[in-house]
Motif scaffolding. Structure first.
Motif, short mmCIF file in Angstrom:
data_model
loop_
_atom_site.label_atom_id
_atom_site.label_comp_id
_atom_site.label_asym_id
_atom_site.label_seq_id
_atom_site.Cartn_x
_atom_site.Cartn_y
_atom_site.Cartn_z
N GLN A 110 0.99 8.06 11.06
CA GLN A 110 -0.27 9.12 10.23
C GLN A 110 0.21 9.44 9.37
O GLN A 110 0.04 9.70 7.77
CB GLN A 110 -1.18 9.71 11.07
CG GLN A 110 -2.03 8.87 12.27
CD GLN A 110 -2.70 7.86 11.64
OE1 GLN A 110 -3.52 8.34 10.27
NE2 GLN A 110 -3.24 6.67 12.46
N THR A 111 1.42 9.78 9.44
CA THR A 111 2.33 10.48 7.85
C THR A 111 2.44 9.37 6.94
O THR A 111 2.01 9.64 5.75
CB THR A 111 3.32 10.86 8.16
OG1 THR A 111 2.90 12.25 9.37
CG2 THR A 111 4.15 12.08 7.30
N ALA A 135 0.97 9.17 3.10
CA ALA A 135 2.21 9.14 1.99
C ALA A 135 1.40 8.23 0.79
O ALA A 135 1.93 8.07 -0.20
CB ALA A 135 2.90 9.17 2.41
N ILE A 136 0.92 6.97 2.15
CA ILE A 136 0.45 5.70 1.00
C ILE A 136 -0.19 6.35 0.24
O ILE A 136 -0.49 5.28 -1.13
CB ILE A 136 1.35 4.90 1.63
CG1 ILE A 136 2.96 4.16 2.27
CG2 ILE A 136 -0.20 3.53 0.95
CD1 ILE A 136 2.84 2.98 3.39
N LYS A 137 -1.28 6.64 1.19
CA LYS A 137 -2.70 6.36 0.03
C LYS A 137 -2.32 7.86 -1.01
O LYS A 137 -2.99 7.49 -2.13
CB LYS A 137 -3.83 7.14 1.35
CG LYS A 137 -4.13 5.67 2.39
CD LYS A 137 -4.70 6.96 3.33
CE LYS A 137 -5.78 5.62 3.97
NZ LYS A 137 -6.79 5.95 4.99
N GLN A 197 -1.07 5.92 -3.58
CA GLN A 197 -1.91 4.73 -4.66
C GLN A 197 -3.08 5.94 -5.43
O GLN A 197 -3.13 5.25 -6.32
CB GLN A 197 -2.50 4.71 -3.23
CG GLN A 197 -2.08 3.38 -2.82
CD GLN A 197 -2.75 2.45 -1.35
OE1 GLN A 197 -3.45 3.40 -1.13
NE2 GLN A 197 -2.00 1.46 -0.85
N LYS A 198 -2.71 6.81 -5.17
CA LYS A 198 -4.01 7.81 -5.84
C LYS A 198 -3.31 8.16 -7.74
O LYS A 198 -3.74 8.10 -8.66
CB LYS A 198 -4.61 8.89 -5.14
CG LYS A 198 -5.75 8.81 -4.04
CD LYS A 198 -5.54 10.08 -3.01
CE LYS A 198 -6.82 9.03 -1.92
NZ LYS A 198 -7.97 10.52 -1.24
N GLU A 199 -1.93 8.23 -6.95
CA GLU A 199 -0.58 9.18 -7.93
C GLU A 199 -1.10 8.02 -9.46
O GLU A 199 -0.77 7.82 -9.82
CB GLU A 199 0.57 9.07 -7.34
CG GLU A 199 0.68 10.66 -6.51
CD GLU A 199 1.77 10.92 -5.95
OE1 GLU A 199 2.56 10.32 -6.62
OE2 GLU A 199 1.89 11.73 -5.50
N VAL A 221 8.45 1.61 -0.43
CA VAL A 221 10.42 1.85 0.99
C VAL A 221 8.95 2.61 1.73
O VAL A 221 9.17 2.15 3.06
CB VAL A 221 10.22 2.67 0.29
CG1 VAL A 221 11.46 3.34 0.76
CG2 VAL A 221 11.44 2.35 -1.04
N LEU A 222 7.81 3.06 1.70
CA LEU A 222 7.61 3.66 2.60
C LEU A 222 6.59 2.57 3.98
O LEU A 222 6.56 2.82 4.84
CB LEU A 222 6.29 4.82 2.32
CG LEU A 222 6.10 5.72 2.28
CD1 LEU A 222 5.58 6.28 1.47
CD2 LEU A 222 7.24 6.23 2.80
N GLN A 223 5.65 1.83 2.85
CA GLN A 223 5.29 0.15 3.03
C GLN A 223 6.48 -0.45 4.14
O GLN A 223 5.21 -0.62 5.73
CB GLN A 223 4.62 -0.76 2.49
CG GLN A 223 4.05 -1.72 2.66
CD GLN A 223 2.48 -1.19 3.36
OE1 GLN A 223 2.00 -0.94 3.17
NE2 GLN A 223 2.55 -1.60 5.18
#
Length: 131
Positions: free
Chosen positions: A52-53, A57-59, A62-64, A86-88
Motif C-alpha cells: 500500500q505504501t 507513493a506511485i499515485k 503521478q499527481k506530481e 523504480v517504485l513500479q
C-alpha cells in the motif's frame, strides 16, 4: 416448450429478461473459484502495508507529473517518471503482486471466454434461423 422457463418454442423474450439472465450469470461468475481466489489475493494486497505504501507513493508521483506537465517542466516530469519506474519495479517484484496480476489476467480470461461463448452461441442460433 423450454424446460427452464415453460415458454412455448418461438415465444420472444424482452431486453429485461435478457439482462436478468446476464445478472444471474454474473452472480455465478462471482461465486466461481477464480473469483474467490481473486478476492482473497485482493484482500491480501489491501492489507499489506508495504504494498500500500508503494501504491500510494506511485499515485503521489503521478499527481506530481500532472502538476509539472501543466507547468511545462519536462525535466521534472522525466525525473519523476524515472522515480515511478523504480517504485513500479519494486512493486512488480513482490510475489504477492505478481500473483494478483496473474489472477487479474485469469479473471479477465474467464470473462472474455464467457462473452465469446455467448457471442458464438447467439451467432450459431442466428445462422440456424437463417437456414
Amino acid at each position: 416448450m423450454h424446460e427452464e422457463d415453460n415458454r412455448p418454442e418461438g415465444d420472444k423474450v424482452g431486453r429485461e429478461e435478457i439482462l436478468n439472465k446476464a445478472r444471474e450469470l454474473a452472480a455465478i461468475i462471482a461465486r466461481s473459484e477464480e473469483a474467490e481466489t481473486f478476492r482473497k489475493a485482493e484482500a491480501k494486497i489491501d492489507q499489506n502495508g508495504h504494498i500500500q505504501t508503494l501504491i500510494n507513493a506511485i499515485k503521489k508521483k503521478q499527481k506530481e507529473i500532472v502538476a509539472f506537465e501543466s507547468l511545462g517542466n519536462t525535466t521534472m516530469v522525466g525525473k519523476i517518471d524515472q522515480e515511478i519506474a523504480v517504485l513500479q519495479k519494486e512493486l512488480d517484484d513482490i510475489p504477492l503482486v505478481r500473483e494478483y496480476q496473474q489472477l487479474q489476467v485469469d479473471m479477465n480470461d474467464l470473462l472474455q471466454s464467457t462473452v465469446g461463448a455467448v457471442k458464438d452461441i447467439v451467432s450459431a442460433h442466428l445462422e440456424l434461423e437463417r437456414s
